[in-house]
Design a protein around this motif. Structure first.
Motif, PDB file in Angstrom:
ATOM      1  N   ARG A  91      -0.229  -4.958 -10.247  1.00 44.44           N
ATOM      2  CA  ARG A  91       0.254  -6.349 -10.277  1.00 44.44           C
ATOM      3  C   ARG A  91       1.765  -6.390 -10.044  1.00 44.44           C
ATOM      4  O   ARG A  91       2.270  -7.236  -9.285  1.00 44.44           O
ATOM      5  CB  ARG A  91      -0.086  -7.000 -11.625  1.00 44.44           C
ATOM      6  CG  ARG A  91      -1.562  -7.218 -11.871  1.00 44.44           C
ATOM      7  CD  ARG A  91      -1.776  -7.993 -13.172  1.00 44.44           C
ATOM      8  NE  ARG A  91      -3.166  -8.031 -13.571  1.00 44.44           N
ATOM      9  CZ  ARG A  91      -4.067  -8.887 -13.095  1.00 44.44           C
ATOM     10  NH1 ARG A  91      -3.696  -9.779 -12.189  1.00 44.44           N
ATOM     11  NH2 ARG A  91      -5.312  -8.852 -13.515  1.00 44.44           N
ATOM     12  N   SER A  92       2.492  -5.505 -10.696  1.00 47.69           N
ATOM     13  CA  SER A  92       3.949  -5.475 -10.552  1.00 47.69           C
ATOM     14  C   SER A  92       4.354  -5.124  -9.128  1.00 47.69           C
ATOM     15  O   SER A  92       5.220  -5.787  -8.529  1.00 47.69           O
ATOM     16  CB  SER A  92       4.538  -4.461 -11.532  1.00 47.69           C
ATOM     17  OG  SER A  92       5.941  -4.356 -11.361  1.00 47.69           O
ATOM     18  N   ILE A  93       3.717  -4.105  -8.538  1.00 47.65           N
ATOM     19  CA  ILE A  93       4.048  -3.689  -7.176  1.00 47.65           C
ATOM     20  C   ILE A  93       3.695  -4.792  -6.184  1.00 47.65           C
ATOM     21  O   ILE A  93       4.445  -5.069  -5.239  1.00 47.65           O
ATOM     22  CB  ILE A  93       3.319  -2.377  -6.825  1.00 47.65           C
ATOM     23  CG1 ILE A  93       3.870  -1.228  -7.669  1.00 47.65           C
ATOM     24  CG2 ILE A  93       3.463  -2.051  -5.342  1.00 47.65           C
ATOM     25  CD1 ILE A  93       3.100   0.075  -7.529  1.00 47.65           C
ATOM     26  N   ALA A  94       2.548  -5.436  -6.399  1.00 50.36           N
ATOM     27  CA  ALA A  94       2.139  -6.518  -5.502  1.00 50.36           C
ATOM     28  C   ALA A  94       3.149  -7.656  -5.542  1.00 50.36           C
ATOM     29  O   ALA A  94       3.535  -8.205  -4.496  1.00 50.36           O
ATOM     30  CB  ALA A  94       0.751  -7.016  -5.894  1.00 50.36           C
ATOM     31  N   LYS A  95       3.586  -8.028  -6.734  1.00 51.54           N
ATOM     32  CA  LYS A  95       4.553  -9.110  -6.871  1.00 51.54           C
ATOM     33  C   LYS A  95       5.865  -8.774  -6.182  1.00 51.54           C
ATOM     34  O   LYS A  95       6.465  -9.623  -5.505  1.00 51.54           O
ATOM     35  CB  LYS A  95       4.792  -9.405  -8.352  1.00 51.54           C
ATOM     36  CG  LYS A  95       5.710 -10.589  -8.611  1.00 51.54           C
ATOM     37  CD  LYS A  95       5.839 -10.870 -10.100  1.00 51.54           C
ATOM     38  CE  LYS A  95       6.755 -12.065 -10.355  1.00 51.54           C
ATOM     39  NZ  LYS A  95       6.878 -12.355 -11.815  1.00 51.54           N
ATOM     40  N   ALA A 121       0.829  -1.203   0.000  1.00 55.71           N
ATOM     41  CA  ALA A 121       0.000   0.000   0.000  1.00 55.71           C
ATOM     42  C   ALA A 121       0.867   1.257   0.000  1.00 55.71           C
ATOM     43  O   ALA A 121       0.593   2.217  -0.730  1.00 55.71           O
ATOM     44  CB  ALA A 121      -0.928  -0.005   1.213  1.00 55.71           C
ATOM     45  N   LEU A 122       1.914   1.263   0.811  1.00 57.67           N
ATOM     46  CA  LEU A 122       2.800   2.423   0.857  1.00 57.67           C
ATOM     47  C   LEU A 122       3.524   2.611  -0.473  1.00 57.67           C
ATOM     48  O   LEU A 122       3.730   3.752  -0.922  1.00 57.67           O
ATOM     49  CB  LEU A 122       3.810   2.270   2.000  1.00 57.67           C
ATOM     50  CG  LEU A 122       3.224   2.320   3.412  1.00 57.67           C
ATOM     51  CD1 LEU A 122       4.299   2.019   4.446  1.00 57.67           C
ATOM     52  CD2 LEU A 122       2.594   3.675   3.688  1.00 57.67           C
ATOM     53  N   GLU A 123       3.914   1.516  -1.115  1.00 56.65           N
ATOM     54  CA  GLU A 123       4.567   1.621  -2.417  1.00 56.65           C
ATOM     55  C   GLU A 123       3.610   2.204  -3.462  1.00 56.65           C
ATOM     56  O   GLU A 123       4.010   3.011  -4.304  1.00 56.65           O
ATOM     57  CB  GLU A 123       5.064   0.247  -2.881  1.00 56.65           C
ATOM     58  CG  GLU A 123       6.277  -0.269  -2.138  1.00 56.65           C
ATOM     59  CD  GLU A 123       7.514   0.589  -2.396  1.00 56.65           C
ATOM     60  OE1 GLU A 123       7.643   1.143  -3.506  1.00 56.65           O
ATOM     61  OE2 GLU A 123       8.343   0.719  -1.477  1.00 56.65           O
ATOM     62  N   ILE A 124       2.361   1.807  -3.413  1.00 62.29           N
ATOM     63  CA  ILE A 124       1.374   2.343  -4.348  1.00 62.29           C
ATOM     64  C   ILE A 124       1.173   3.837  -4.109  1.00 62.29           C
ATOM     65  O   ILE A 124       1.072   4.631  -5.057  1.00 62.29           O
ATOM     66  CB  ILE A 124       0.042   1.581  -4.216  1.00 62.29           C
ATOM     67  CG1 ILE A 124       0.186   0.176  -4.796  1.00 62.29           C
ATOM     68  CG2 ILE A 124      -1.100   2.325  -4.912  1.00 62.29           C
ATOM     69  CD1 ILE A 124      -1.015  -0.707  -4.587  1.00 62.29           C
ATOM     70  N   MET A 125       1.152   4.238  -2.845  1.00 64.82           N
ATOM     71  CA  MET A 125       0.983   5.651  -2.529  1.00 64.82           C
ATOM     72  C   MET A 125       2.164   6.479  -3.005  1.00 64.82           C
ATOM     73  O   MET A 125       2.011   7.662  -3.344  1.00 64.82           O
ATOM     74  CB  MET A 125       0.778   5.825  -1.023  1.00 64.82           C
ATOM     75  CG  MET A 125      -0.542   5.269  -0.514  1.00 64.82           C
ATOM     76  SD  MET A 125      -0.691   5.390   1.272  1.00 64.82           S
ATOM     77  CE  MET A 125      -0.612   7.167   1.492  1.00 64.82           C
ATOM     78  N   ARG A 126       3.345   5.877  -3.030  1.00 63.20           N
ATOM     79  CA  ARG A 126       4.537   6.601  -3.475  1.00 63.20           C
ATOM     80  C   ARG A 126       4.712   6.569  -4.994  1.00 63.20           C
ATOM     81  O   ARG A 126       5.592   7.229  -5.531  1.00 63.20           O
ATOM     82  CB  ARG A 126       5.784   6.028  -2.794  1.00 63.20           C
ATOM     83  CG  ARG A 126       5.909   6.383  -1.327  1.00 63.20           C
ATOM     84  CD  ARG A 126       7.280   6.011  -0.797  1.00 63.20           C
ATOM     85  NE  ARG A 126       7.414   4.580  -0.592  1.00 63.20           N
ATOM     86  CZ  ARG A 126       7.286   3.990   0.597  1.00 63.20           C
ATOM     87  NH1 ARG A 126       7.017   4.710   1.669  1.00 63.20           N
ATOM     88  NH2 ARG A 126       7.432   2.679   0.728  1.00 63.20           N
TER      89      ARG A 126
END
Length: 217
Positions: free
Chosen positions: A55-59, A1-6
């Motif tokens: 999908r990429s960030i989740a992986k 979640a934090l990566e998506i926010m960034r």
């Protein structure tokens, strides 16, 4: 979640939930797995690009899978998210709302789940990563004195946890017996005098929910 926010993504919502996705028509109880619910709106090609990025960030961060909800499933999920924690998909009796910094949401959720394990009862948690709000719902709180005291103690510890990182916690809904054991509003700092003055101006004869606001106002 934090990566998506960034990232460059622009989700309409980004919520963490301690279980499987749910809908209003589902009676399925959350399991031990966590779920990240992401809303993506816009032009179809832009949405498709964002889904690929998710999908990429989740992986990269250990996600076990990405499922895309469309059509009626999407509408039902969004409706259930808006209704949480008052949704009809599971009974709830005690509902707390914490306001935190977004970076403190994960640690707070972990603390809430740990208290739920101690209580040996269902605890549902949903964190809104976009604004730092976390809902904690204790289910099936019985009228037994020992269980009421246990939940009251857990809420007090959660409130201390929130205050320790500069946040706060209020109890939005609870059985009357539990309300007698806790302060539903919590500490309000040095603003009580000002709040009393405002109350006196707006409600000079004390007709509006007397005694039900902070410090018995």
């Amino acid at each position: 979640a934090l990566e998506i926010m960034r990232s460059q993504l622009t989700p309409t919502f980004l919520n963490l939930f301690n279980g499987a996705p749910f809908t209003e028509s589902s009676n399925r109880r959350p399991d031990e797995k966590g779920t990240e619910m992401i809303g993506l709106d816009g032009h179809p090609e832009a949405v498709k690009w964002q889904i690929d990025q998710v999908r990429s960030i989740a992986k990269q961060n250990g996600g076990v899978g990405v499922e895309v909800y469309e059509g009626e499933r999407q509408r039902a999920l969004r409706s259930a998210i808006r209704a949480f924690p008052e949704g009809s998909w599971a009974p709830r009796h005690t509902i707390c709302k914490a306001n935190l910094r977004m970076t403190d949401v994960e640690e707070f959720i972990n603390a809430a789940l740990a208290f739920g394990n101690e209580l040996q009862g269902p605890v549902q948690v949903m964190g809104l990563m976009g604004n730092g709000i976390v809902y904690v719902a204790f289910s099936n709180v019985s009228k037994a004195t020992d269980q009421v005291q246990s939940v009251a103690s857990a809420i007090a510890r959660l409130r201390d946890n929130a205050r320790g990182v500069g946040g706060n916690l209020i109890v939005e809904s609870a059985p009357t017996k539990l309300k007698r054991q806790i302060d539903v509003w919590g500490p309000i700092g040095n603003s009580l005098g000002l709040m009393k003055q405002i109350k006196a101006k707006l409600d000079p004869v004390g007709m509006l929910n007397p005694g039900r606001f902070v410090a018995g106002i």
